[in-house]
Design an enzyme around this catalytic site. Structure first.
Site, PDB file in Angstrom:
ATOM      1  N   LYS A 168      12.350  -9.521  68.537  1.00 30.70           N
ATOM      2  CA  LYS A 168      12.012  -7.822  68.964  1.00 30.70           C
ATOM      3  C   LYS A 168      10.577  -7.685  68.397  1.00 30.70           C
ATOM      4  O   LYS A 168       9.991  -7.004  69.493  1.00 30.70           O
ATOM      5  CB  LYS A 168      13.039  -7.037  68.059  1.00 30.70           C
ATOM      6  CG  LYS A 168      14.547  -7.202  68.245  1.00 30.70           C
ATOM      7  CD  LYS A 168      15.267  -6.317  67.358  1.00 30.70           C
ATOM      8  CE  LYS A 168      15.298  -6.864  66.126  1.00 30.70           C
ATOM      9  NZ  LYS A 168      15.999  -8.176  65.804  1.00 30.70           N
ATOM     10  N   ASP A 193      16.978 -11.270  64.973  1.00 29.90           N
ATOM     11  CA  ASP A 193      16.039 -12.172  65.158  1.00 29.90           C
ATOM     12  C   ASP A 193      16.025 -12.826  66.756  1.00 29.90           C
ATOM     13  O   ASP A 193      15.684 -13.984  67.009  1.00 29.90           O
ATOM     14  CB  ASP A 193      16.256 -13.496  64.477  1.00 29.90           C
ATOM     15  CG  ASP A 193      16.335 -13.164  63.058  1.00 29.90           C
ATOM     16  OD1 ASP A 193      15.707 -12.350  62.470  1.00 29.90           O
ATOM     17  OD2 ASP A 193      17.295 -13.711  62.095  1.00 29.90           O
ATOM     18  N   GLN A 217      17.499  -5.639  63.261  1.00 34.23           N
ATOM     19  CA  GLN A 217      18.874  -6.169  63.125  1.00 34.23           C
ATOM     20  C   GLN A 217      19.330  -6.321  64.800  1.00 34.23           C
ATOM     21  O   GLN A 217      18.425  -6.278  65.541  1.00 34.23           O
ATOM     22  CB  GLN A 217      19.789  -5.620  62.329  1.00 34.23           C
ATOM     23  CG  GLN A 217      19.779  -5.972  60.856  1.00 34.23           C
ATOM     24  CD  GLN A 217      18.656  -4.753  60.336  1.00 34.23           C
ATOM     25  OE1 GLN A 217      18.935  -3.677  60.626  1.00 34.23           O
ATOM     26  NE2 GLN A 217      17.799  -5.287  59.482  1.00 34.23           N
ATOM     27  N   GLY A 247      12.930  -8.611  59.636  1.00 36.60           N
ATOM     28  CA  GLY A 247      11.824  -9.654  59.704  1.00 36.60           C
ATOM     29  C   GLY A 247      11.270  -9.904  61.027  1.00 36.60           C
ATOM     30  O   GLY A 247      12.147 -10.291  61.738  1.00 36.60           O
ATOM     31  N   HIS A 248      10.257  -9.032  61.459  1.00 35.42           N
ATOM     32  CA  HIS A 248       9.694  -9.154  62.771  1.00 35.42           C
ATOM     33  C   HIS A 248       8.424  -9.709  62.978  1.00 35.42           C
ATOM     34  O   HIS A 248       7.276  -9.318  62.315  1.00 35.42           O
ATOM     35  CB  HIS A 248       9.609  -7.666  63.457  1.00 35.42           C
ATOM     36  CG  HIS A 248      11.059  -6.769  63.506  1.00 35.42           C
ATOM     37  ND1 HIS A 248      11.156  -5.729  64.014  1.00 35.42           N
ATOM     38  CD2 HIS A 248      12.352  -7.501  63.098  1.00 35.42           C
ATOM     39  CE1 HIS A 248      12.493  -5.323  63.879  1.00 35.42           C
ATOM     40  NE2 HIS A 248      13.144  -6.428  63.389  1.00 35.42           N
TER      41      HIS A 248
HETATM   42  P1  GDP Z   1      13.062 -10.196  65.620  1.00 33.14           P
HETATM   43  O1  GDP Z   1      13.765 -10.163  64.022  1.00 33.14           O
HETATM   44  O2  GDP Z   1      14.032 -10.018  66.720  1.00 33.14           O
HETATM   45  O3  GDP Z   1      11.653  -9.735  65.499  1.00 33.14           O
HETATM   46  O4  GDP Z   1      12.871 -11.739  65.619  1.00 33.14           O
HETATM   47  P2  GDP Z   1      12.025 -12.935  64.376  1.00 33.14           P
HETATM   48  O5  GDP Z   1      10.568 -12.487  64.434  1.00 33.14           O
HETATM   49  O6  GDP Z   1      12.680 -12.793  63.058  1.00 33.14           O
HETATM   50  O7  GDP Z   1      12.462 -14.318  65.019  1.00 33.14           O
HETATM   51  C1  GDP Z   1      11.876 -14.816  66.296  1.00 33.14           C
HETATM   52  C2  GDP Z   1      11.100 -15.921  65.937  1.00 33.14           C
HETATM   53  O8  GDP Z   1      10.826 -16.332  67.291  1.00 33.14           O
HETATM   54  C3  GDP Z   1       9.626 -15.751  65.656  1.00 33.14           C
HETATM   55  O9  GDP Z   1       9.201 -16.762  64.922  1.00 33.14           O
HETATM   56  C4  GDP Z   1       8.762 -15.670  66.767  1.00 33.14           C
HETATM   57  O10 GDP Z   1       7.340 -15.943  66.652  1.00 33.14           O
HETATM   58  C5  GDP Z   1       9.758 -16.423  67.806  1.00 33.14           C
HETATM   59  N1  GDP Z   1       9.540 -16.192  69.252  1.00 33.14           N
HETATM   60  C6  GDP Z   1       9.570 -15.198  69.547  1.00 33.14           C
HETATM   61  N2  GDP Z   1       9.765 -15.247  71.215  1.00 33.14           N
HETATM   62  C7  GDP Z   1       9.868 -16.544  71.341  1.00 33.14           C
HETATM   63  C8  GDP Z   1       9.858 -17.526  72.549  1.00 33.14           C
HETATM   64  O11 GDP Z   1      10.057 -17.113  73.570  1.00 33.14           O
HETATM   65  N3  GDP Z   1       9.770 -18.644  72.440  1.00 33.14           N
HETATM   66  C9  GDP Z   1       9.571 -19.288  70.970  1.00 33.14           C
HETATM   67  N4  GDP Z   1       9.567 -20.729  71.020  1.00 33.14           N
HETATM   68  N5  GDP Z   1       9.530 -18.775  69.977  1.00 33.14           N
HETATM   69  C10 GDP Z   1       9.551 -17.303  70.081  1.00 33.14           C
HETATM   70  P1  IMO Z   2      16.003  -8.456  62.209  1.00 33.49           P
HETATM   71  O1  IMO Z   2      15.442  -7.256  62.347  1.00 33.49           O
HETATM   72  C1  IMO Z   2      19.226 -11.265  61.136  1.00 33.49           C
HETATM   73  C2  IMO Z   2      22.207  -9.885  58.239  1.00 33.49           C
HETATM   74  C3  IMO Z   2      22.142 -10.902  56.806  1.00 33.49           C
HETATM   75  C4  IMO Z   2      23.538 -10.586  56.577  1.00 33.49           C
HETATM   76  C5  IMO Z   2      23.925  -9.214  56.889  1.00 33.49           C
HETATM   77  C6  IMO Z   2      23.953  -8.067  56.038  1.00 33.49           C
HETATM   78  O2  IMO Z   2      14.854  -9.333  61.859  1.00 33.49           O
HETATM   79  O3  IMO Z   2      16.650  -8.956  63.219  1.00 33.49           O
HETATM   80  P2  IMO Z   2      21.800  -6.923  54.583  1.00 33.49           P
HETATM   81  O4  IMO Z   2      20.751  -7.305  53.969  1.00 33.49           O
HETATM   82  O5  IMO Z   2      21.287  -6.116  55.896  1.00 33.49           O
HETATM   83  O6  IMO Z   2      22.857  -6.209  53.857  1.00 33.49           O
HETATM   84  O7  IMO Z   2      22.536  -8.261  55.205  1.00 33.49           O
HETATM   85  O8  IMO Z   2      23.031  -8.902  57.969  1.00 33.49           O
HETATM   86  N1  IMO Z   2      20.688  -9.430  58.487  1.00 33.49           N
HETATM   87  C7  IMO Z   2      20.014  -9.954  59.618  1.00 33.49           C
HETATM   88  N2  IMO Z   2      20.299 -11.072  60.215  1.00 33.49           N
HETATM   89  N3  IMO Z   2      18.131 -10.407  61.298  1.00 33.49           N
HETATM   90  C8  IMO Z   2      17.850  -9.307  60.514  1.00 33.49           C
HETATM   91  O9  IMO Z   2      17.122  -8.565  60.847  1.00 33.49           O
HETATM   92  C9  IMO Z   2      18.930  -9.236  59.634  1.00 33.49           C
HETATM   93  N4  IMO Z   2      18.997  -7.959  58.718  1.00 33.49           N
HETATM   94  C10 IMO Z   2      20.117  -8.318  58.053  1.00 33.49           C
HETATM   95  O10 IMO Z   2      21.806 -12.143  57.150  1.00 33.49           O
HETATM   96  O11 IMO Z   2      24.420 -11.600  57.453  1.00 33.49           O
HETATM   97 MG    MG Z   3      13.775 -11.247  62.277  1.00 33.76          MG
END
Ligand code: GDP
Ligand code: IMO
Ligand code: MG
Length: 423
Positions: free
Chosen positions: A16, A13, A221, A40-41
């Site tokens: 990415k 998270d 991840q 979850g991107h």
């Molecule tokens: P990922 O799994 O690495 O793609 O990240 P996620 O999408 O799960 O979580 C990142 C969250 O932070 C999302 O809700 C993005 O919209 C938000 N986000 C990304 N970059 C920034 C930033 O620079 N500032 C803020 N406030 N939010 C951001």
């Molecule tokens: P993105 O791509 C954050 C974590 C789960 C748990 C561990 C194992 O959005 O960054 P799993 O379901 O993979 O067997 O769970 O890994 N986990 C993540 N945490 N972002 C993710 O993906 C994750 N994918 C798995 O919360 O701790």
């Molecule tokens: Mg994510």
């Protein structure tokens, strides 16, 4: 021609999706190489937002080729719903390819994930990812995307054979039962949508590279969730590190030119497992609130803490990171001071190396350096010079401590809320 790999340097998270969407403009192929719909991107364009679990974060670019590589495990229902959602919102998925070698996640994997969570808690997403990769590794009871191309009778027989084995196993272990026929019919239905996308992506990608096309590899991840290099057993079941960009796509290592490591300006983690710089009090809650730190896939509150350079030094090292994207810097605005872990003390002994076993990591007490905070809204800053002095210093500090250039600073969730350093 260039092949760039993007991956998370913490526990996932890191943002990415945002960075892949931003860089995708300059690439012709956008490729997921590991994980499944546990990811979850989030991608944003104007007021539009997608939370993608399987489809690569190039969804906003209909003309670009999107590939789900062989290293990904594919939940057919999730994939179909993402294809349908994107198309219904005006983003055609004609140029989406799914590797014929990608393994399929079925409902028994999810049941098993849920049941195993009750016996030893890892805090998984319960998407069946661990059991699906286990079946891949054990070879006998898994099906792949190429199997969706089999004559229906043959595919059905294969599924029912696996279902019979799972039923025996589940009954012996006391796991919940499932209806084989509905698993079969569910997959047959999804297969209608998925079939036209199944392809030998190793050839597609290598042919593209040979023709001088540019490729962006999107990790899921974060490096510390890697099954080999992460905080085992509190990890996911795939390799999340840069080597998986090769094994999960069939692109050879010498073709990868740069590795962009994404680090949040602080640290978060979802699920169980060690987290030395975690802030369990009100400050952690405040960061969670300001950063909207709730899981994209499960909605769970993310644990929040200070930036950890012990983690980042290790993950930059094992991934060969050539540049850093520092995200969510805006979330740290208006704090009086900001702490950064530079080392750990483990039973009175100081170390700068990330401890690779759980007992030592559990005893790690962060050694912090304290930096002054800054005030105000930085989301409109478009250059380092626009940032308040202390925010700029924070970026320089991270860059110097890691000996790796910070090329992107993200100051908000939107595409335009980004600072490109010396573009
Ligand atoms: P990922 O799994 O690495 O793609 O990240 P996620 O999408 O799960 O979580 C990142 C969250 O932070 C999302 O809700 C993005 O919209 C938000 N986000 C990304 N970059 C920034 C930033 O620079 N500032 C803020 N406030 N939010 C951001
Ligand atoms: P993105 O791509 C954050 C974590 C789960 C748990 C561990 C194992 O959005 O960054 P799993 O379901 O993979 O067997 O769970 O890994 N986990 C993540 N945490 N972002 C993710 O993906 C994750 N994918 C798995 O919360 O701790
Ligand atoms: Mg994510």
């Amino acid at each position: 021609m260039s092949v760039t790999l993007i991956l998370g340097l913490q526990w996932g998270d890191e943002g990415k999706g945002k960075i892949v969407d931003l860089l995708a403009e300059d690439y012709e192929y956008i490729v997921r190489f590991n994980g499944g719909d546990n990811a979850g991107h989030t991608v944003r364009k104007g007021d539009e937002e997608f939370k993608l679990h399987l489809v690569p974060s190039g969804v906003f670019y209909p003309d670009k080729t999107k590939v789900i590589g062989n290293g990904v495990v594919v939940n057919p229902e999730t994939l179909v719903s993402e294809i349908e959602m994107a198309e219904s919102r005006g983003y055609p998925m004609k140029r989406l390819f799914v590797s014929s070698d990608a393994h399929i996640v079925l409902s028994w994997h999810k049941i098993m994930d849920g049941a195993l969570e009750q016996t030893g808690k890892i805090g998984t997403t319960k998407k069946g990812i661990g059991p699906a990769y286990s079946d891949k590794a054990s070879r006998t009871y898994s099906i792949r995307a190429c199997d969706l191309l089999l004559p229906e009778k043959e595919l059905k027989e294969k599924l029912l054979r696996i279902a019979a084995h799972k039923k025996k196993l589940f009954s012996a272990l006391g796991f919940p039962d499932f209806d084989s026929e509905s698993v079969v019919s569910g997959l047959m239905k999804s297969a209608i949508t998925i079939r036209p996308h199944v392809a030998d992506t190793q050839f597609i990608l290598n042919d593209a590279i040979a023709k001088g096309k540019s490729v962006l590899l999107e990790g899921a991840q974060g490096a510390l969730l890697d099954i080999d290099h992460g905080t085992f057993p509190y990890v996911t079941s795939s390799n999340t590190t840069s080597g998986a960009g090769c094994t999960g796509t069939g692109i050879p290592p010498q073709k990868i030119h740069s590795v962009v490591g994404i680090a949040k300006a602080y640290t978060t983690r979802v699920g169980e497992g060690p987290f030395p710089t975690e802030l369990t009090g009100s400050l952690g809650e405040e960061i969670r609130k300001v950063g909207a730190e709730f899981g994209t896939t499960t909605g769970r509150p993310r644990r929040c803490g200070w930036l950890d350079l012990v983690v980042l030094r290790y993950t930059c090292m094992i991934n060969g990171v050539t540049e850093i994207a520092l995200t969510k810097l805006d979330v740290l605005s208006n704090l009086k001071e900001i702490k950064v872990a530079v080392a750990y003390e483990i039973v009175g002994k100081k170390t700068e190396n990330f401890p690779l076993d759980l007992p030592r990591l559990a005893k790690a007490v962060p050694v912090y350096e304290t930096l002054p905070g800054w005030e105000g809204d930085i989301t409109k800053c478009t250059s380092l010079a626009d940032l308040p002095k202390n925010a700029r210093k924070y970026v320089e500090y991270v860059e110097n401590k890691l000996g790796t250039p910070v090329k992107i600073v993200s100051v908000g969730p939107k595409r335009e809320e980004t600072i490109l350093v010396n573009p």
